[in-house]
Write an enzyme that holds these catalytic residues in place. Structure first.
Site, PDB file in Angstrom:
ATOM      1  CE  LYS A 191      61.199  23.891  -9.127  1.00 28.52           C
ATOM      2  NZ  LYS A 191      60.760  22.843 -10.049  1.00 28.52           N
ATOM      3  CB  SER A 389      61.498  20.418 -12.256  1.00 29.68           C
ATOM      4  OG  SER A 389      61.900  21.763 -12.070  1.00 29.68           O
TER       5      SER A 389
END
Length: 590
Positions: A191, A389
């Protein structure tokens, strides 16, 4: 004094008359535009469709009445209009071919350009021809134009061919100069979105995934160009390494990248040759504006709704003179999905998603409404340049997911980012704070200091719970175990072609394939598509200040160039939801 009042009265009367005349002329112009837009048309025989690849490409066309009145053409190209025009040109016997005019073209992604290229490739199945001309071809426009039967280049022109690179921007040191730093809580080794604010270089994990996806995109580009131009992939890579952009244009002909060097005035003769007409004969042409008005038989059968959701996922819309682009507004999308669920005329829904994510809260709300919609009718997702995402979050519950091979997707992970301004206030500006409180953690979020260790532990638990919820949504929607999802999660960004291997998507293809699958799931034999949400009419646009913001935003985009996104990000930072499910704020692939 009498003369003064006389002249003042005359001036006032003149201004009133001028205003009335201007208003009447404005209404006449608007009425003319509305009349021309509402009247379906046909084309003459032996017509050539002109595809002018110049300007900024959006997922959906967003031209406004203000743009039309001002003559602005910035940001008026929509992928939806281009794909629809190519499809109409294929099915219309009066249109004999397509002429591509390459210019300075800015697309949101190579996936969008691949969609255009695939549509052109499908067009050629009709037996019609495509020719392309450019004074200068950007790498993206050449990729699209390479599908043409003939590629022409100006004798003094260029083809930009250099490969792909990603150059992430890091703002940590700049923020530190102002006494500002970011406090971060995240889940996911890959991430990488917060790195922009918390690091000064790419992490090893991020470097690994970025290398993988830009290499995959470049391999796809080279493979497609190789097949169309009969040039080996090794040669195309060698050309990029040698920066042939700056070579003598004659070398492009020798290397088979173009077929002929001609000036602009020679295009007419080349097209007439294909039309089997005299070199000086006039050519009937139809651009995107004319193609939008072209009559077709697209309203037969049952309706499949194509709902466009693109941009950042946000909790509420930002309006005003400096509003930034198009957003997926959680509350509005939920209301629209509920309306589609209740509409008995709509038999299936295709969600066209192009988003790098955003608010984790809004993503969860949209996921819930997709689930409710799915109980009433089939839901198929068509992924554009990006559905990652939060963009993947809202996709994961669909009955079927279709992605382009170069779509960026996955990135299953979330983070919370909280700016600490205490250094700016106390050290740079000399602000002093004191405190009285009733409970141990009453001062949470104070600008006087950063979070302490205990507060961060609470926040990290909250973020971890959000990640587990996201992961469970994916497992439920994709019919995978939590362990299977975890192997491909951790915020890892995947190309569509790799996501397919990992069962994150069901099929590779574009919007047409998604619509066909929706029809199959709904058992429809004859059907048509209808776009949603509806576009604002001219009156709504005139009364909505956001349309002015769109115009200013387009001008800023042109003026600031590559610095536009960092500027707008810093400006809007304090209005974003602190808990985000999104890919890096600025991918910066060039």
């Amino acid at each position: 004094m009498k003369d003064f009042f006389k002249y003042m009265a005359a001036t006032v009367v003149g201004l009133i008359v001028f205003t009335m005349l201007t208003g009447v002329l404005g209404v006449m112009c608007i009425a003319g535009m509305i009349a021309s837009e509402s009247s379906a048309k046909d084309v003459s025989d032996n017509t050539v469709m002109v595809l002018n690849l110049s300007g900024v490409l959006n997922e959906r066309s967003e031209e406004s009445i203000m743009d039309q009145l001002s003559g602005s053409t910035v940001g008026n190209m929509g992928l939806d209009d281009i794909l629809d025009a190519i499809k109409k040109a294929k099915n219309n016997d009066k249109i004999k071919g397509i002429y591509i005019e390459a210019g300075m073209f800015g697309a949101d992604s190579y996936a969008s350009m691949q969609a255009i290229r695939n549509a052109l490739k499908d067009f050629k199945k009709s037996g019609k021809w495509i020719v392309a001309y450019g004074d200068v071809y950007t790498q993206g426009t050449y990729y699209i134009a390479s599908v043409a039967d003939k590629i022409f280049l100006n004798p003094s022109g260029q083809i930009d061919w250099h490969g792909l690179a990603s150059q992430p921007i890091f703002l940590k040191d700049m923020l530190a100069k102002f006494g500002v730093k970011m406090q971060l809580a995240k889940v996911g080794t890959y991430k990488s979105a917060p790195e922009m604010f918390t690091a000064d270089k790419m992490s090893d994990a991020n470097r690994e995934q970025v290398t993988a996806y830009i290499s995959g995109i470049w391999q796809t580009i080279c493979k497609d160009v190789s097949e169309s131009r009969k040039i080996s992939v090794d040669s195309l890579n060698a050309y990029a390494d040698r920066l042939i952009t700056f070579d003598d244009p004659k070398e492009f002909v020798k290397r088979k990248m173009v077929d002929k060097l001609i000036y602009t005035d020679g295009i007419k003769a080349e097209i007439n040759k294909l039309m089997k007409k005299d070199a000086d004969d006039n050519i009937n042409t139809a651009g995107l504006a004319e193609m939008k008005l072209l009559t077709d038989n697209s309203s037969k059968g049952d309706e499949i709704a194509v709902y466009y959701a693109y941009g950042n996922i946000v909790d509420s819309e930002e309006t005003g003179m400096m509003s930034q682009g198009h957003n997926i507004v959680g509350k509005k999308v939920c209301e629209d999905l509920q309306a589609l669920a209740d509409d008995d005329n709509v038999k299936a829904v295709v969600l066209r998603i192009n988003s790098g994510g955003g608010s984790a809260y809004a993503s969860e709300q949209i996921w819930h409404y997709v689930e409710m919609l799915k109980k009433k009718k089939p839901v198929v997702v068509s992924m554009g340049g990006m559905a990652a995402s939060g963009g993947y979050y809202i996709s994961s519950g669909a009955n079927w997911i279709v992605a382009e091979p170069t779509t960026l997707t996955g990135s299953i992970g979330i983070f919370g980012m909280f700016p600490d301004f205490s250094g700016l206030l106390t050290q740079k500006l000399g602000v002093k704070f004191d405190e009285v409180k009733t409970n141990k953690n009453s001062g949470l979020g104070t600008p006087a200091r950063p979070f302490n260790e205990e507060e961060m532990a609470y926040i990290e638990n909250y973020i971890d719970r959000g990640y587990k919820l996201f992961r469970s949504r994916v497992a439920e929607g994709r019919k995978l175990s939590i362990a299977q999802v975890e192997k491909v999660a951790q915020g890892h960004v995947w190309l569509g072609q790799d996501a397919y291997k990992h069962k994150l998507v069901d099929q590779l293809g574009g919007l047409n394939e998604a619509v066909a699958k929706a029809a199959s799931l709904a058992n429809l034999k004859e059907y048509h598509t209808a776009p949603y949400p509806g576009k604002s009419d001219w009156m709504e646009q005139l009364l909505n200040k956001a349309s002015q913001g769109s115009y200013i935003d387009n001008q800023l985009r042109l003026t600031l160039g590559e610095y536009y996104e960092p500027f707008m990000l810093i400006r809007s930072m304090n209005r974003q939801n602190a808990v985000q499910a999104r890919v890096p704020f600025i991918l910066n692939i060039r």
